[in-house]
Write an enzyme that holds these catalytic residues in place. Structure first.
Site, mmCIF file in Angstrom:
data_model
loop_
_atom_site.group_PDB
_atom_site.id
_atom_site.type_symbol
_atom_site.label_atom_id
_atom_site.label_comp_id
_atom_site.label_asym_id
_atom_site.label_seq_id
_atom_site.Cartn_x
_atom_site.Cartn_y
_atom_site.Cartn_z
ATOM 1 N N ASP A 13 100.903 106.538 23.804
ATOM 2 C CA ASP A 13 102.168 105.810 23.993
ATOM 3 C C ASP A 13 103.231 106.646 24.704
ATOM 4 O OD1 ASP A 13 100.970 103.695 22.633
ATOM 5 O OD2 ASP A 13 101.643 104.452 20.704
ATOM 6 N N GLY A 15 103.858 106.403 27.776
ATOM 7 C CA GLY A 15 104.372 105.637 28.923
ATOM 8 C C GLY A 15 103.414 105.721 30.109
ATOM 9 N N LYS A 16 102.117 105.960 29.803
ATOM 10 C CA LYS A 16 101.117 106.104 30.871
ATOM 11 C C LYS A 16 101.050 104.858 31.751
ATOM 12 C CE LYS A 16 98.078 106.666 27.614
ATOM 13 N NZ LYS A 16 98.956 106.745 26.445
ATOM 14 N N ALA A 39 94.114 100.712 23.206
ATOM 15 C CA ALA A 39 95.221 101.060 24.097
ATOM 16 C C ALA A 39 96.163 99.870 24.237
ATOM 17 C CB ALA A 39 94.667 101.437 25.468
ATOM 18 N N GLY A 40 97.447 100.170 24.389
ATOM 19 C CA GLY A 40 98.443 99.141 24.696
ATOM 20 C C GLY A 40 99.377 99.747 25.718
ATOM 21 N N HIS A 41 99.270 99.300 26.960
ATOM 22 C CA HIS A 41 100.061 99.877 28.054
ATOM 23 C C HIS A 41 101.068 98.832 28.530
ATOM 24 C CE1 HIS A 41 96.551 102.885 28.940
ATOM 25 N NE2 HIS A 41 97.071 103.009 27.739
ATOM 26 N N GLN A 226 95.186 106.579 25.207
ATOM 27 C CA GLN A 226 95.488 107.478 24.069
ATOM 28 C C GLN A 226 96.117 108.775 24.584
ATOM 29 O OE1 GLN A 226 91.962 105.957 23.979
ATOM 30 N NE2 GLN A 226 93.194 104.317 23.208
ATOM 31 N N THR A 241 90.776 109.307 17.829
ATOM 32 C CA THR A 241 90.002 108.136 18.219
ATOM 33 C C THR A 241 88.563 108.571 18.457
ATOM 34 O OG1 THR A 241 90.005 106.167 19.617
ATOM 35 C CG2 THR A 241 90.560 108.258 20.716
ATOM 36 N N LYS A 333 110.922 108.630 29.203
ATOM 37 C CA LYS A 333 111.881 108.248 28.161
ATOM 38 C C LYS A 333 113.005 109.274 27.967
ATOM 39 C CE LYS A 333 110.305 105.086 25.240
ATOM 40 N NZ LYS A 333 109.530 104.246 24.291
ATOM 41 N N ASP A 335 115.925 108.974 28.973
ATOM 42 C CA ASP A 335 117.142 108.206 28.627
ATOM 43 C C ASP A 335 117.302 108.040 27.117
ATOM 44 O OD1 ASP A 335 114.733 106.599 29.140
ATOM 45 O OD2 ASP A 335 115.947 104.902 28.433
HETATM 46 P P1 GDP Z 1 101.325 103.935 27.015
HETATM 47 O O1 GDP Z 1 100.406 103.477 25.945
HETATM 48 O O2 GDP Z 1 101.280 105.405 27.241
HETATM 49 O O3 GDP Z 1 101.183 103.161 28.295
HETATM 50 O O4 GDP Z 1 102.794 103.634 26.474
HETATM 51 P P2 GDP Z 1 103.285 102.262 25.751
HETATM 52 O O5 GDP Z 1 103.431 101.221 26.776
HETATM 53 O O6 GDP Z 1 102.459 101.991 24.560
HETATM 54 O O7 GDP Z 1 104.691 102.749 25.177
HETATM 55 C C1 GDP Z 1 105.703 103.167 25.998
HETATM 56 C C2 GDP Z 1 106.924 102.275 25.759
HETATM 57 O O8 GDP Z 1 108.080 102.886 26.307
HETATM 58 C C3 GDP Z 1 106.828 100.916 26.450
HETATM 59 O O9 GDP Z 1 107.482 99.960 25.659
HETATM 60 C C4 GDP Z 1 107.573 101.119 27.764
HETATM 61 O O10 GDP Z 1 108.153 99.918 28.265
HETATM 62 C C5 GDP Z 1 108.662 102.077 27.334
HETATM 63 N N1 GDP Z 1 109.071 103.030 28.386
HETATM 64 C C6 GDP Z 1 108.276 103.672 29.276
HETATM 65 N N2 GDP Z 1 109.011 104.548 30.000
HETATM 66 C C7 GDP Z 1 110.289 104.450 29.546
HETATM 67 C C8 GDP Z 1 111.498 105.130 29.868
HETATM 68 O O11 GDP Z 1 111.568 106.014 30.719
HETATM 69 N N3 GDP Z 1 112.603 104.788 29.156
HETATM 70 C C9 GDP Z 1 112.585 103.819 28.189
HETATM 71 N N4 GDP Z 1 113.714 103.559 27.537
HETATM 72 N N5 GDP Z 1 111.460 103.157 27.866
HETATM 73 C C10 GDP Z 1 110.328 103.486 28.522
HETATM 74 P P1 IMO Z 2 97.622 104.121 24.170
HETATM 75 O O1 IMO Z 2 96.615 104.111 25.304
HETATM 76 C C1 IMO Z 2 98.679 105.432 20.146
HETATM 77 C C2 IMO Z 2 95.393 105.891 17.278
HETATM 78 C C3 IMO Z 2 95.427 104.942 16.107
HETATM 79 C C4 IMO Z 2 94.783 105.816 15.047
HETATM 80 C C5 IMO Z 2 93.720 106.586 15.835
HETATM 81 C C6 IMO Z 2 92.318 105.984 15.740
HETATM 82 O O2 IMO Z 2 98.439 102.904 24.074
HETATM 83 O O3 IMO Z 2 98.400 105.394 24.214
HETATM 84 P P2 IMO Z 2 91.226 103.815 16.843
HETATM 85 O O4 IMO Z 2 91.614 102.373 16.766
HETATM 86 O O5 IMO Z 2 91.221 104.359 18.223
HETATM 87 O O6 IMO Z 2 89.957 104.118 16.117
HETATM 88 O O7 IMO Z 2 92.386 104.592 16.015
HETATM 89 O O8 IMO Z 2 94.147 106.562 17.180
HETATM 90 N N1 IMO Z 2 95.450 105.240 18.612
HETATM 91 C C7 IMO Z 2 96.544 105.194 19.383
HETATM 92 N N2 IMO Z 2 97.801 105.607 19.138
HETATM 93 N N3 IMO Z 2 98.364 104.896 21.343
HETATM 94 C C8 IMO Z 2 97.097 104.505 21.620
HETATM 95 O O9 IMO Z 2 96.710 104.110 22.845
HETATM 96 C C9 IMO Z 2 96.131 104.600 20.595
HETATM 97 N N4 IMO Z 2 94.818 104.285 20.502
HETATM 98 C C10 IMO Z 2 94.417 104.696 19.293
HETATM 99 O O10 IMO Z 2 96.744 104.581 15.766
HETATM 100 O O11 IMO Z 2 95.710 106.758 14.579
HETATM 101 MG MG MG Z 3 100.418 102.458 24.152
#
Ligand code: GDP
Ligand code: IMO
Ligand code: MG
Length: 437
Positions: A13, A15-16, A39-41, A226, A241, A333, A335
């Site tokens: 998480d 911000g990939k 993953a949740g991007h 991750q 994971t 992030k 900001d």
């Molecule tokens: P990922 O899994 O690495 O792709 O990251 P996620 O999408 O799960 O989490 C990142 C969160 O931060 C998302 O809600 C993005 O919209 C938000 N985000 C990413 N970059 C920035 C930033 O520079 N500033 C702020 N305020 N939010 C950001």
């Molecule tokens: P992105 O790509 C944050 C964490 C889970 C748990 C551990 C094992 O969005 O960064 P799993 O379901 O993979 O067997 O869970 O890994 N986890 C993540 N945490 N971002 C992720 O993906 C994750 N994918 C798995 O919360 O601790």
């Molecule tokens: Mg994520």
């Protein structure tokens, strides 16, 4: 012909996704190579709509780019069909040739989802806190050679034969070990034959296509899921994971040649977050932690869980840089830290009066260390309209410079908001991941 790998440096998480969306403009192919729908991007599209991707690479908002799901990804076909449909409804992925799914991807089957939940329950207070997306059980079957691959799903006879071989032992496991009612086999088969039909048009033998693209001068961008500390070998085991999350996985998980990777970039959030269980040295249990949650909107994109929050940890990050062989960092992030009077950075760990420069491997040891902080002065606000590092408030510039000094690696982009255009580079123009740093 460059190929660049972008991976998370912390616990995910970072911000990939939004960074890949920014860099994808200059890429021809964007490739996922490990993980699954855990993953949740999160991206924000040009209509200001939030798009959350779990399986499809984050280059998909660009109409002419090819997005590839490599063999290292475990694919839940139901989730993938759902993701394709929702992207198409939002006006993306109009051209089916924009998405390739490797025929070697293993599938996350309904019994994997059930087993993920049952195994978590059985762990009791030692719960990992998985995303319950069936990831661990699907990779277990891959290694045990009783998995189902995309090539099996799109071949009806082969799929039926595979199910005949596999389902009896899964039923036995569910019923006899876990006292579960078992699965409805006919429903599973009917649904999956339908997914096979829906996905067949996207399925390809990826390695020859990717290696040819590379040899013919195309730009390849590999999107990690991750983060380093969730890596199966080098992370905070067992709170990890079930795959490698390091840059090296891009080779194994896509079929590109080892020598084709030209650059590795790491995404680092300006503070640290973690979802699920396991040690977290700089975690803030106080009001500060809640402020980071609120300001950073730190709720999981896959499960909605509140993320645990704390300060930046350069001991942990040095390990991530070493394991990935990082050429540069993308800091996200920044900001979110605006408005804090003081911003601590963890520069070492302490245990029983001894200073540690490395993260201990044992999680019991890691749980005992204390962070040693250096405090930097904060700044009030980062204006929306700035695009270069030089225009940052003085103290924010100092923060960025101090991280570069501590980690001995350049920061090539910083993001200051969730939208594609909310970034800073040294030139004010989008940084190129395919030429010099
Ligand atoms: P990922 O899994 O690495 O792709 O990251 P996620 O999408 O799960 O989490 C990142 C969160 O931060 C998302 O809600 C993005 O919209 C938000 N985000 C990413 N970059 C920035 C930033 O520079 N500033 C702020 N305020 N939010 C950001
Ligand atoms: P992105 O790509 C944050 C964490 C889970 C748990 C551990 C094992 O969005 O960064 P799993 O379901 O993979 O067997 O869970 O890994 N986890 C993540 N945490 N971002 C992720 O993906 C994750 N994918 C798995 O919360 O601790
Ligand atoms: Mg994520």
């Amino acid at each position: 012909m460059p190929a660049t790998v972008v991976v998370g440096c912390q616990w995910g998480d970072e911000g990939k996704g939004r960074i890949i969306d920014l860099l994808a403009e200059q890429a021809d192919y964007i490739v996922r190579f490990q993980g699954g729908a855990n993953a949740g991007h999160t991206l924000i599209d040009r209509h200001d709509r939030q798009v959350i991707l779990h399986l499809i690479p984050s280059g998909i908002l660009w109409p002419k780019k090819i997005c590839v799901i490599g063999n290292g990804v475990v694919v839940n076909p139901a989730k993938l069909v759902e993701e394709i449909n929702s992207l198409q409804q939002a006006g993306y992925l109009k051209d089916q040739s924009q998405l390739w799914i490797s025929d070697s991807c293993h599938l996350v089957m309904p019994y994997h989802l059930i087993l993920d939940g049952l195994e978590e329950e059985a762990r009791g207070s030692d719960k990992i806190g998985t995303t319950l997306r069936g990831i661990g059980p699907a990779y277990m079957d891959k290694v045990a050679r009783c998995g189902v691959r995309m090539a099996d799903l799109i071949d009806e006879q082969r799929f039926l034969q595979r199910m005949t071989n596999i389902l009896p032992s899964k039923q036995k496991l569910l019923k006899q070990l876990y006292n579960h009612a078992g699965i409805d086999e006919q429903k599973l088969i009917d649904e999956h034959l339908q997914y096979g039909e829906q996905l067949a048009a996207f399925v390809r033998q990826v390695p020859p296509l990717l290696n040819t693209a590379y040899a013919s001068g195309k730009n390849l961008l590999f999107e990690g899921a991750q983060g380093c500390e969730l890596d199966l070998d080098h992370g905070t085991y067992p709170y990890v994971t079930s795959t490698s999350t390091l840059a090296a996985a891009a080779i194994q998980g896509s079929g590109i040649g080892l020598k084709s990777i030209d650059r590795v970039l790491g995404v680092v959030k300006a503070y640290t977050t973690r979802v699920g269980g396991g040690p977290f040295v700089t975690e803030e249990h106080s009001e500060i932690g809640n402020q980071l949650v609120d300001k950073g909107k730190e709720f999981g994109a896959t499960t909605g869980r509140k993320r645990r929050c704390g300060w930046l940890d350069t001991v942990q990050l040095r390990q991530a840089l070493m394991l990935n062989g990082m050429d540069g960092i993308i800091l996200t992030k920044l900001d979110v830290l605006s408005g804090f009077a003081k911003i601590p950075i963890c520069v070492a760990y302490k245990k029983n009066g001894t200073t540690l420069e490395q993260m201990p491997t044992s999680i019991t040891e890691l749980a005992k260390v204390e962070p040693v902080y250096e405090e930097l002065p904060g700044w009030d606000i980062i204006r929306d309209e700035i695009h270069t590092f030089e225009d940052l408030p003085k103290n924010a510039r100092g923060f960025v410079r101090r991280i570069e000094e501590l980690l001995e690696v350049p920061i090539v982009i910083a993001s200051v908001g969730p939208k594609r255009e909310n970034y800073l580079s040294h030139s004010g123009r989008p940084f190129s991941p395919f030429s010099g740093l």
